[in-house]
Design a protein around this motif. Sequence first.
Motif, PDB file in Angstrom:
ATOM      1  N   ASN A 425     -10.677  -6.505  17.788  1.00  0.00           N
ATOM      2  CA  ASN A 425      -9.534  -6.383  18.692  1.00  0.00           C
ATOM      3  C   ASN A 425      -8.756  -5.085  18.533  1.00  0.00           C
ATOM      4  OD1 ASN A 425      -9.303  -9.064  20.195  1.00  0.00           O
ATOM      5  ND2 ASN A 425      -9.500  -9.766  18.088  1.00  0.00           N
ATOM      6  N   ASN A 426      -8.942  -4.397  17.386  1.00  0.00           N
ATOM      7  CA  ASN A 426      -8.136  -3.196  17.126  1.00  0.00           C
ATOM      8  C   ASN A 426      -8.955  -1.938  16.888  1.00  0.00           C
ATOM      9  OD1 ASN A 426      -5.152  -4.289  16.728  1.00  0.00           O
ATOM     10  ND2 ASN A 426      -6.534  -5.749  15.739  1.00  0.00           N
ATOM     11  N   GLY A 427     -10.276  -2.063  16.842  1.00  0.00           N
ATOM     12  CA  GLY A 427     -11.125  -0.881  16.764  1.00  0.00           C
ATOM     13  C   GLY A 427     -11.543  -0.480  15.372  1.00  0.00           C
ATOM     14  N   GLU A 428     -10.675  -0.640  14.371  1.00  0.00           N
ATOM     15  CA  GLU A 428     -11.008  -0.215  13.014  1.00  0.00           C
ATOM     16  C   GLU A 428     -10.098  -0.928  12.013  1.00  0.00           C
ATOM     17  OE1 GLU A 428     -10.294   4.012  13.091  1.00  0.00           O
ATOM     18  OE2 GLU A 428      -8.172   3.755  12.618  1.00  0.00           O
ATOM     19  N   ILE A 429     -10.480  -0.817  10.730  1.00  0.00           N
ATOM     20  CA  ILE A 429      -9.662  -1.420   9.677  1.00  0.00           C
ATOM     21  C   ILE A 429      -9.764  -0.568   8.420  1.00  0.00           C
ATOM     22  CG2 ILE A 429     -11.471  -2.924   8.717  1.00  0.00           C
ATOM     23  CD1 ILE A 429      -9.283  -5.102   8.441  1.00  0.00           C
ATOM     24  N   SER A 430      -8.656  -0.443   7.705  1.00  0.00           N
ATOM     25  CA  SER A 430      -8.619   0.259   6.419  1.00  0.00           C
ATOM     26  C   SER A 430      -8.559  -0.770   5.298  1.00  0.00           C
ATOM     27  CB  SER A 430      -7.389   1.164   6.341  1.00  0.00           C
ATOM     28  OG  SER A 430      -6.200   0.370   6.367  1.00  0.00           O
ATOM     29  N   ASN A 431      -8.734  -0.296   4.068  1.00  0.00           N
ATOM     30  CA  ASN A 431      -8.628  -1.197   2.923  1.00  0.00           C
ATOM     31  C   ASN A 431      -7.222  -1.800   2.846  1.00  0.00           C
ATOM     32  OD1 ASN A 431     -10.151  -2.018   0.344  1.00  0.00           O
ATOM     33  ND2 ASN A 431      -8.151  -1.418  -0.435  1.00  0.00           N
ATOM     34  N   LYS A 432      -6.210  -0.970   3.114  1.00  0.00           N
ATOM     35  CA  LYS A 432      -4.820  -1.432   3.068  1.00  0.00           C
ATOM     36  C   LYS A 432      -4.570  -2.518   4.109  1.00  0.00           C
ATOM     37  CE  LYS A 432      -0.045   0.213   3.448  1.00  0.00           C
ATOM     38  NZ  LYS A 432       0.818   1.398   3.703  1.00  0.00           N
ATOM     39  N   LYS A 433      -5.072  -2.303   5.325  1.00  0.00           N
ATOM     40  CA  LYS A 433      -4.876  -3.289   6.391  1.00  0.00           C
ATOM     41  C   LYS A 433      -5.650  -4.576   6.081  1.00  0.00           C
ATOM     42  CE  LYS A 433      -2.819  -2.997   9.606  1.00  0.00           C
ATOM     43  NZ  LYS A 433      -1.458  -3.515   9.941  1.00  0.00           N
ATOM     44  N   TYR A 434      -6.826  -4.451   5.461  1.00  0.00           N
ATOM     45  CA  TYR A 434      -7.608  -5.623   5.056  1.00  0.00           C
ATOM     46  C   TYR A 434      -6.779  -6.508   4.125  1.00  0.00           C
ATOM     47  CZ  TYR A 434     -11.793  -8.209   3.494  1.00  0.00           C
ATOM     48  OH  TYR A 434     -12.722  -9.188   3.227  1.00  0.00           O
ATOM     49  N   CYS A 435      -6.134  -5.868   3.139  1.00  0.00           N
ATOM     50  CA  CYS A 435      -5.286  -6.623   2.204  1.00  0.00           C
ATOM     51  C   CYS A 435      -4.100  -7.254   2.932  1.00  0.00           C
ATOM     52  CB  CYS A 435      -4.781  -5.703   1.094  1.00  0.00           C
ATOM     53  SG  CYS A 435      -6.063  -5.165  -0.056  1.00  0.00           S
ATOM     54  N   GLU A 436      -3.528  -6.517   3.855  1.00  0.00           N
ATOM     55  CA  GLU A 436      -2.333  -6.991   4.566  1.00  0.00           C
ATOM     56  C   GLU A 436      -2.617  -8.232   5.397  1.00  0.00           C
ATOM     57  OE1 GLU A 436       0.266  -5.325   8.266  1.00  0.00           O
ATOM     58  OE2 GLU A 436      -0.140  -3.889   6.646  1.00  0.00           O
ATOM     59  N   ILE A 437      -3.694  -8.207   6.193  1.00  0.00           N
ATOM     60  CA  ILE A 437      -3.952  -9.348   7.079  1.00  0.00           C
ATOM     61  C   ILE A 437      -4.436 -10.566   6.305  1.00  0.00           C
ATOM     62  CG2 ILE A 437      -4.472  -7.844   9.042  1.00  0.00           C
ATOM     63  CD1 ILE A 437      -7.439  -8.555   8.652  1.00  0.00           C
ATOM     64  N   ASN A 438      -4.938 -10.341   5.078  1.00  0.00           N
ATOM     65  CA  ASN A 438      -5.431 -11.457   4.264  1.00  0.00           C
ATOM     66  C   ASN A 438      -4.469 -11.846   3.144  1.00  0.00           C
ATOM     67  OD1 ASN A 438      -8.059 -12.163   5.397  1.00  0.00           O
ATOM     68  ND2 ASN A 438      -8.663 -10.076   4.839  1.00  0.00           N
ATOM     69  N   HIS A 439      -3.258 -11.270   3.172  1.00  0.00           N
ATOM     70  CA  HIS A 439      -2.212 -11.614   2.196  1.00  0.00           C
ATOM     71  C   HIS A 439      -2.699 -11.382   0.766  1.00  0.00           C
ATOM     72  CE1 HIS A 439      -0.233 -13.496   5.629  1.00  0.00           C
ATOM     73  NE2 HIS A 439      -1.370 -14.106   5.872  1.00  0.00           N
ATOM     74  N   MET A 440      -3.364 -10.262   0.554  1.00  0.00           N
ATOM     75  CA  MET A 440      -3.872  -9.885  -0.769  1.00  0.00           C
ATOM     76  C   MET A 440      -2.931  -8.821  -1.333  1.00  0.00           C
ATOM     77  SD  MET A 440      -7.834  -9.692   0.539  1.00  0.00           S
ATOM     78  CE  MET A 440      -8.650  -9.322  -1.009  1.00  0.00           C
ATOM     79  N   GLU A 441      -2.264  -9.137  -2.459  1.00  0.00           N
ATOM     80  CA  GLU A 441      -1.166  -8.284  -2.913  1.00  0.00           C
ATOM     81  C   GLU A 441      -1.354  -7.675  -4.298  1.00  0.00           C
ATOM     82  OE1 GLU A 441       2.202 -10.827  -2.606  1.00  0.00           O
ATOM     83  OE2 GLU A 441       2.234 -10.792  -0.413  1.00  0.00           O
ATOM     84  N   SER A 442      -2.244  -8.210  -5.129  1.00  0.00           N
ATOM     85  CA  SER A 442      -2.383  -7.698  -6.495  1.00  0.00           C
ATOM     86  C   SER A 442      -3.368  -6.533  -6.555  1.00  0.00           C
ATOM     87  CB  SER A 442      -2.865  -8.813  -7.428  1.00  0.00           C
ATOM     88  OG  SER A 442      -4.227  -9.112  -7.175  1.00  0.00           O
ATOM     89  N   ARG A 443      -3.379  -5.848  -7.711  1.00  0.00           N
ATOM     90  CA  ARG A 443      -4.312  -4.738  -7.901  1.00  0.00           C
ATOM     91  C   ARG A 443      -5.751  -5.236  -7.865  1.00  0.00           C
ATOM     92  NH1 ARG A 443      -2.926  -0.872 -12.780  1.00  0.00           N
ATOM     93  NH2 ARG A 443      -1.097  -0.650 -11.432  1.00  0.00           N
ATOM     94  N   ASN A 444      -5.985  -6.414  -8.427  1.00  0.00           N
ATOM     95  CA  ASN A 444      -7.332  -6.993  -8.376  1.00  0.00           C
ATOM     96  C   ASN A 444      -7.753  -7.287  -6.945  1.00  0.00           C
ATOM     97  OD1 ASN A 444      -7.727  -6.930 -11.141  1.00  0.00           O
ATOM     98  ND2 ASN A 444      -6.886  -8.982 -11.465  1.00  0.00           N
ATOM     99  N   ASP A 445      -6.778  -7.704  -6.111  1.00  0.00           N
ATOM    100  CA  ASP A 445      -7.075  -7.969  -4.705  1.00  0.00           C
ATOM    101  C   ASP A 445      -7.523  -6.696  -3.991  1.00  0.00           C
ATOM    102  OD1 ASP A 445      -6.613 -10.669  -4.726  1.00  0.00           O
ATOM    103  OD2 ASP A 445      -4.513 -10.515  -4.137  1.00  0.00           O
ATOM    104  N   ASP A 446      -6.936  -5.563  -4.369  1.00  0.00           N
ATOM    105  CA  ASP A 446      -7.321  -4.294  -3.751  1.00  0.00           C
ATOM    106  C   ASP A 446      -8.794  -3.988  -4.031  1.00  0.00           C
ATOM    107  OD1 ASP A 446      -6.394  -1.642  -2.474  1.00  0.00           O
ATOM    108  OD2 ASP A 446      -7.361  -0.979  -4.329  1.00  0.00           O
TER     109      ASP A 446
END
Length: 475
Positions: A425-446
Amino acid sequence: MKRIKGVEGERLEFKSCKGAQRAMLPRDLWKNISAFANTRGGSVFLGVDDSGICEDLNEKDLDRLQRNASSLINEEFNKRPNVEIINHGAYVELKVAESPFYDKPIFSKKRGEALIFIRQGSTTVKADDSQKRSMFASASGGGENRLVDCNVHDSIDSDKVNTYCQLTGLRGIEGLNIADKLRKLKAIRDGKLTNFGLIAFGRDDVVDDHLSNVYIDFKYFRGKSKVDDDLEDIYRDRKEFHGDIKQQFEAAFAYLMDYIKKDWPVGGRLNKQTGLREDVYIMSEDAFREALANAVAHRDYAIETSCVNIDLYEDRVEMTNPGESLVAIDDLEKTESRARNPILMEFLKTYRVTDKSARGILTIKQAARKQGLLDPTFENISGSFRATLHFSSPYSTKDKAWVDQLAKEHSLRDTQKNALVFVRNNGEISNKKYCEINHMESRNDDRKARRELADMADKGLLHLKGRGPGTRYVL
C-alpha cells in the motif's frame, strides 16, 4: 572545594543555601520534598550549588540547616513525609522516601491542594489535574475501604471466608472467629465491614441490598451502534450478573465467551503439547479475561451511580468501569498497573481472575496483534475507563487474501505479513518503519526486524534498494 559525584536527576536535587550572612533554607525547598514524596523518592543536597560544588558551610551553618529542615518537615505538610536528615560534614542530605499511596498527595498545608508537585526528570513540576486525580483516587482506595452499615455476622458467608483463608495460606488464624479472620484479611475496619469485605465474602442478597450498583451489565447489540432507527429492538441479548465479585466475574466472563465462541469462530489448530486439536477464536480468552478483570479490579467503588458494563457489538466489545485510569493512557503499555483497590487486587490474583504480573494491558494488545486485528483502544470518558477490543483487521479484504496466500506458500510470521501489506500500500519499507508498524521497540527487536526483512528478500518477496541508513525494501 569539594565536588559532589553525580548529577541532578529524577532522584537528586542540589540546593544552594548560602545567604548574605548565614546559611538559609531555600524558600522553595518544600516543593522539592513534596515532589520526591509524591513520585519515587530522592535526595536533596543542601549546601551544594547547581554545578555540584559544596559551598564550604561551617559546622554552625550545617547544624542550623538540620534544625530548620526538621521544623519544615514536621510543620509544613498535610501529612508528614518520611525524610532522613544526614549531615555529611560538607553538606546536609534530606533523604526523602516515596510516600505510601494512601498518604499521597503530599502538599503544603498553607498553600493547599492547588499546589501539588511531582518529579519529572531532573525537574520539580506542578502536577496536572489528571495526576492529582490519580493520587487522590489511589489514596481513597477506590472505595474498597469504605464502611458498610450492616451487621457483620448476618452479612457474611463464612464458607467464603474460610476458603479464601486456606488459599492464601494465612498464618495464625487457627481458632479465630469469623470477625477476627476478616480483620486479618483487611475486610473489617472500626468494627464494620468494608466494601471489599462485602463484595468478596458477602451473602448474595446482602451485596445487592447495600451495594446496588456493584454488578456487571452485559448487553449484546444487533449492529455497530447503540442507536439504530431501523431496528425496533436494538438488543440481541441483555443480562445482569449479581452476587459476590468472584461470582459476577466468572458468570459474566463465561456468558461473554459463549457468544464469542459461537459468533466469531476462526478455525482450529493442533496443540503441539497435547497433540489435540483446539478451537481458535477471534482473540485469545486471556485477552477478554484481562479486559474484564481490569474493569472489575480497577473500578472506583466509591462511585455509586454506575456499574461495570460489557457492550458487545458485531465488530467489537467495549468494557467500561466507573473511575478513570490512574496511569496516563499513553503509558498503559509501558507501565505496570497501579492498583486502585490493592486489597481487592490481591483477592482476584489469589483466585487467578487477573494476571499476577500486572501486565494485563500488554496481554490484551499482544493478543490483538497476534491475530492481525486492529489495536485495542483505551480511553477515559466522563469519569469512566473504557477498553475496546476490535474484531476487524487493519487489512482490506483483498490485502488479507493476498498476504494469507503468501503466508501459506512461504511460512511467514505475522510481523512479516504486516510488512508486506504495508509495502503493497505504501511502495516501500525501512527497518525503522518495520519496527514501528509491528510495535518492536527494543534493541533486540531492531536486529530481529533486519533478519525478518532479509528472510523475505531471500524468498524473493521483497527486493533490497539502497544501502546504509537509506536501505529500503520494495515488492
